[in-house]
Design a protein around this motif. Sequence first.
Motif, mmCIF file in Angstrom:
data_model
loop_
_atom_site.group_PDB
_atom_site.id
_atom_site.type_symbol
_atom_site.label_atom_id
_atom_site.label_comp_id
_atom_site.label_asym_id
_atom_site.label_seq_id
_atom_site.Cartn_x
_atom_site.Cartn_y
_atom_site.Cartn_z
ATOM 1 N N ILE A 34 2.004 -6.341 -1.198
ATOM 2 C CA ILE A 34 1.086 -6.145 -2.582
ATOM 3 C C ILE A 34 0.016 -5.212 -1.873
ATOM 4 N N TYR A 37 2.524 9.565 5.630
ATOM 5 C CA TYR A 37 1.893 10.735 4.736
ATOM 6 C C TYR A 37 2.521 11.734 4.503
ATOM 7 N N LEU A 81 0.348 4.190 -2.645
ATOM 8 C CA LEU A 81 0.232 5.737 -2.115
ATOM 9 C C LEU A 81 1.158 6.806 -2.542
ATOM 10 N N ILE A 140 -6.670 0.571 3.732
ATOM 11 C CA ILE A 140 -5.890 -0.607 4.029
ATOM 12 C C ILE A 140 -6.555 -1.237 4.962
ATOM 13 N N TYR A 141 -7.217 -0.584 5.860
ATOM 14 C CA TYR A 141 -7.741 -1.627 7.094
ATOM 15 C C TYR A 141 -9.169 -1.818 7.186
ATOM 16 N N SER A 152 -2.025 -6.568 2.653
ATOM 17 C CA SER A 152 -1.070 -6.528 4.232
ATOM 18 C C SER A 152 -2.102 -7.051 5.360
ATOM 19 N N LYS A 153 -3.058 -6.138 5.451
ATOM 20 C CA LYS A 153 -3.891 -6.342 6.812
ATOM 21 C C LYS A 153 -4.753 -7.138 6.569
ATOM 22 N N GLY A 172 0.657 -1.228 0.049
ATOM 23 C CA GLY A 172 0.003 -0.157 0.043
ATOM 24 C C GLY A 172 0.929 1.168 -0.022
ATOM 25 N N CYS A 195 -8.011 8.389 5.968
ATOM 26 C CA CYS A 195 -7.648 6.806 6.239
ATOM 27 C C CYS A 195 -8.728 6.756 7.115
#
Length: 403
Positions: A247, A129, A105, A207-208, A237-238, A101, A172
């Motif tokens: 990835i 960020y 980003l 991502i979460y 990932s998460k 990720g 986010c």
Amino acid sequence: MEAKVSQRIQNMATSSTFVMAAKAAEMKAAGVDVISLSLGEPDFNTPDHIKAAAVQAINDNFSKYGPVPGFPELRKAIAGKLKKENGLDYAPEQIIVSTGGKQALCNTIMAIVDNADEVILPTPCWVSYTEMVKLAGGVPVFVPCGIENSFKMTAQQLRAAITPKTRALLLCSPSNPSGSVYSAEELQALADVLKDYPQIMVISDEIYEHINYVGRHNSIAQCEGMKERTVIVNGVSKAYAMTGWRIGWIAAEPWVAKACNKLQGQYTSCTCTIAMKAAQAAYDGPQDCIETMRAAFQRRRDLVVSLAREIPGFEVNVPDGAFYLFPKIDSLFGRKYTDAEGCEHVIGNSDDLAMYLLQYAHVAAVAGAAFFSPECIRFSYATSEDKLVEAFRRVKEAVENLK
Ligand code: PMP
Ligand code: GLU
């Protein structure tokens, strides 16, 4: 020869999450029983069917370069996920698969932010960020969001932060580090403000997505008129416990996807082909592993909230997602302790508290200052319940020992 690092890298902060994790690992290697609640990553192993797909890919000789934006079947699987889980229509060409990720980003920011463009960052926000925005020549514009509104930005705050130079808003949800989750109504209120400013893009870090305790993930791309202005960032990932596989991906308008593809083609080429095959198995295979891990994180969330509430001086917000607890701890500033040599020290800020907890409680956490909320501290609870009980027992004892 002069050891002259470029100004660009000199201006960049080192990632505090990795700094704290390295410190904890160093102490562990020296024999200290450190419990690391610093780095945020699932403690679970990658599910077996995903690992098997990677072994198969090795045996099938997926050992050559793949297409820069990712294997077509993987991009198709991701587009399928977006349709099924999020109700969003993307063509596979609108998906670019990257090295985590993080690269997804960074590609996006490099693709849309020009010199002096402003990027609005509601804080607390994740450590990387700001550095990515600065790397692109952009200017991070912080919008401090306090515990009183669960660390979320209101529509009024967004409107007040917008200037003629605003190019993007980086959201986010669920959030690292606060664990806050924006509701559909809260996202709609932000989208309503953005209607007046068509030049502003939204980078939506999701991502979460699957580590959510309120039952439903909402993306700002689902608000009317927003999909065309939003870049969704996500990855395996998460959700699938695959942090090391690296990835991640974006879903965006074709012009953004093309720009990211161009940058990636010069910078890293495709990401690891074996890992891409594993990610495809993650999206195409059984999804029950996600719920098993999510449920475990929710039990741990409940546990750490109750343990942290017992610690004097900790103000605890209940996180609705991700696997971080972000208590407000500034009432401890000014408290003192005496070291083994008899020297007195003052806890002046969140860094001091994180260092004190590491040295005296042998618990690694990350100071809120790293996330631009210096009144807080972050504990990752992606570890076993036994370790969490022991870690918070030690933190409580150390805090109670402050004078
Ligand atoms: N965004 C946030 C908010 C994160 O916490 C992380 C995890 N490091 C990432 C993006 C990047 O994830 P990845 O490990 O896939 O690069
Ligand atoms: N997302 C994790 C964290 O915030 C991993 C470390 C990182 O990428 O910064 O701890």
